[in-house]
Design an enzyme around this catalytic site. Structure first.
Site, mmCIF file in Angstrom:
data_model
loop_
_atom_site.group_PDB
_atom_site.id
_atom_site.type_symbol
_atom_site.label_atom_id
_atom_site.label_comp_id
_atom_site.label_asym_id
_atom_site.label_seq_id
_atom_site.Cartn_x
_atom_site.Cartn_y
_atom_site.Cartn_z
ATOM 1 N N HIS A 155 12.106 -11.958 -24.275
ATOM 2 C CA HIS A 155 11.601 -12.139 -25.667
ATOM 3 C C HIS A 155 9.971 -11.898 -25.890
ATOM 4 C CE1 HIS A 155 15.221 -15.089 -26.384
ATOM 5 N NE2 HIS A 155 14.893 -14.300 -27.651
ATOM 6 N N LYS A 159 5.976 -16.391 -27.636
ATOM 7 C CA LYS A 159 7.191 -17.207 -27.182
ATOM 8 C C LYS A 159 6.847 -18.097 -26.642
ATOM 9 C CE LYS A 159 11.868 -18.403 -26.487
ATOM 10 N NZ LYS A 159 12.023 -19.805 -27.592
HETATM 11 P P1 NAD Z 1 5.946 -19.444 -35.024
HETATM 12 O O1 NAD Z 1 4.977 -20.281 -34.208
HETATM 13 O O2 NAD Z 1 5.430 -18.143 -35.406
HETATM 14 O O3 NAD Z 1 6.162 -20.506 -36.633
HETATM 15 C C1 NAD Z 1 6.737 -21.521 -36.159
HETATM 16 C C2 NAD Z 1 5.283 -22.459 -37.527
HETATM 17 O O4 NAD Z 1 5.703 -24.122 -37.475
HETATM 18 C C3 NAD Z 1 4.171 -21.865 -37.969
HETATM 19 O O5 NAD Z 1 3.941 -20.870 -39.239
HETATM 20 C C4 NAD Z 1 3.713 -23.486 -37.395
HETATM 21 O O6 NAD Z 1 2.505 -23.587 -38.184
HETATM 22 C C5 NAD Z 1 4.817 -24.358 -38.442
HETATM 23 N N1 NAD Z 1 4.317 -25.946 -37.845
HETATM 24 C C6 NAD Z 1 3.610 -26.363 -36.715
HETATM 25 N N2 NAD Z 1 3.989 -27.495 -36.742
HETATM 26 C C7 NAD Z 1 4.148 -28.119 -38.402
HETATM 27 C C8 NAD Z 1 4.156 -29.330 -38.877
HETATM 28 N N3 NAD Z 1 4.136 -30.274 -38.044
HETATM 29 N N4 NAD Z 1 5.010 -28.748 -40.028
HETATM 30 C C9 NAD Z 1 5.622 -27.328 -40.700
HETATM 31 N N5 NAD Z 1 5.258 -26.093 -39.953
HETATM 32 C C10 NAD Z 1 4.587 -26.323 -38.643
HETATM 33 O O7 NAD Z 1 7.342 -19.311 -34.067
HETATM 34 P P2 NAD Z 1 9.099 -18.691 -34.641
HETATM 35 O O8 NAD Z 1 8.549 -17.672 -33.488
HETATM 36 O O9 NAD Z 1 8.932 -19.090 -36.068
HETATM 37 O O10 NAD Z 1 9.465 -19.544 -34.016
HETATM 38 C C11 NAD Z 1 10.016 -21.070 -34.694
HETATM 39 C C12 NAD Z 1 11.127 -21.604 -33.713
HETATM 40 O O11 NAD Z 1 12.113 -21.263 -34.160
HETATM 41 C C13 NAD Z 1 10.809 -21.422 -31.684
HETATM 42 O O12 NAD Z 1 11.087 -23.362 -31.263
HETATM 43 C C14 NAD Z 1 11.699 -20.771 -32.228
HETATM 44 O O13 NAD Z 1 12.227 -20.283 -30.168
HETATM 45 C C15 NAD Z 1 13.012 -21.006 -32.642
HETATM 46 N N6 NAD Z 1 13.703 -19.515 -32.907
HETATM 47 C C16 NAD Z 1 14.972 -19.927 -32.876
HETATM 48 C C17 NAD Z 1 16.275 -18.709 -33.565
HETATM 49 C C18 NAD Z 1 17.431 -19.184 -33.953
HETATM 50 O O14 NAD Z 1 17.607 -18.514 -34.211
HETATM 51 N N7 NAD Z 1 17.843 -20.797 -32.986
HETATM 52 C C19 NAD Z 1 15.989 -17.592 -33.564
HETATM 53 C C20 NAD Z 1 13.809 -17.455 -33.620
HETATM 54 C C21 NAD Z 1 13.054 -18.232 -33.188
#
Ligand code: NAD
Length: 267
Positions: A155, A159
């Site tokens: 990744h 991450k």
């Molecule tokens: P990222 O850090 O770019 O985005 C996360 C967002 O959540 C940020 O904008 C952050 O400010 C926000 N956030 C943090 N605390 C918050 C709160 N209390 N209320 C509202 N928003 C809040 O990360 P990302 O790459 O977008 O990934 C996010 C999550 O999704 C990770 O856990 C990642 O592993 C997961 N993910 C899952 C899949 C899937 O298919 N299940 C795919 C990609 C990513």
């Protein structure tokens, strides 16, 4: 029309979720929130993804918006997700959860809430990975204990959890197919005088580099041959589209915990 709320709307996945919601039929973007204090609070969700002004400003809290949506799509961080589960449970809202890296106790909160509200919780929302989970289950059952099993994932550098939720899910599927206990049999990386490989272990190797969206290989190593089953994601849109599809699918479901196999009808 299903009214969708997105938590983590300013994040990498959040922006793709905004786009996927705008592209999908049968749903509309009703609410977008991110962490209070995020510099993008107040920005228009449509402007953020270059789709023109939508009139949906990114808010700093879900609590004030509880009357304005039907289903929450949450791709944030574990603590925020657990707080949102509690809010949605009390308000009777459906949820699609993509956040990874949750502790066992945090997963327990989701399982408990699913007794009262419908929740899709999947480590990976791509159709390709959902099928890959089926393929590795089939391979592990056919190959049994004669082949060593390793899960290798890669990744992007941003991450924050490892191994990936998808790699761990693959480990669970492999352990179940092989009649093993993942807690006892998992090995996370190797270094130094490790001794010979213990035959029933399931190894996890993690790569973090650059902008890799997500790659997973399950390697079955035998004597004289090996099989590798690989999935490569090249765009986050694949996860976002799957999550929006799950959100729309949920409108016909009662309380319960579902994953992408349910959404895609692969059960
Ligand atoms: P990222 O850090 O770019 O985005 C996360 C967002 O959540 C940020 O904008 C952050 O400010 C926000 N956030 C943090 N605390 C918050 C709160 N209390 N209320 C509202 N928003 C809040 O990360 P990302 O790459 O977008 O990934 C996010 C999550 O999704 C990770 O856990 C990642 O592993 C997961 N993910 C899952 C899949 C899937 O298919 N299940 C795919 C990609 C990513």
């Amino acid at each position: 029309m299903t009214r969708i709320a997105i938590a983590g709307a300013a994040g990498r996945m959040g922006r793709h979720l905004i786009e996927a919601t705008l592209q999908a039929e049968g749903s509309e973007l009703a609410v977008a929130v991110d962490r209070p204090g995020n510099s993008l609070i107040g920005a228009d969700a449509g402007d953020l993804v270059g789709q023109g002004t939508l009139g949906v400003a990114i808010g700093g809290g879900l609590e004030e918006a509880l009357d304005d949506f039907d289903v929450l799509i949450d791709f944030t961080v574990p603590d925020a997700t657990v707080a949102n589960v509690e809010l949605c449970r009390r308000a009777g809202k459906r949820m699609v959860i993509g956040t990874t890296g949750l502790s066992e106790a945090q997963r327990g909160v989701i399982v408990e809430a699913a007794g009262e509200i419908p929740i899709v919780f999947a480590a990976n929302y791509s159709a390709g990975v959902t099928l890959t989970l089926k393929l590795i289950d089939m391979a592990a059952r056919a190959l049994g204990d004669d082949f060593d099993v390793e899960v290798i994932e890669a990744h992007h550098r941003y991450k924050i959890d490892a191994p990936s939720g998808t790699a761990l899910r693959m480990g669970e599927v492999l352990a179940e197919a092989l009649g093993r206990d993942l807690k006892r049999n998992a090995i996370y990386g190797r270094q130094g005088q490790t001794g010979e490989r213990e035959r029933k272990t399931i190894g996890f190797e993690t790569i973090r580099a650059g902008d890799i969206v997500g790659e997973h290989t399950v390697l079955f190593g035998g004597i004289g041959e090996r099989i590798e089953i690989t999935h490569r994601a090249s765009s986050r849109m694949t996860f976002a589209k799957g999550a929006v599809r799950a959100a729309n699918w949920l409108s016909g479901q009662g309380a319960g915990l579902y994953d992408m196999s349910d959404v895609l009808g692969l059960r």
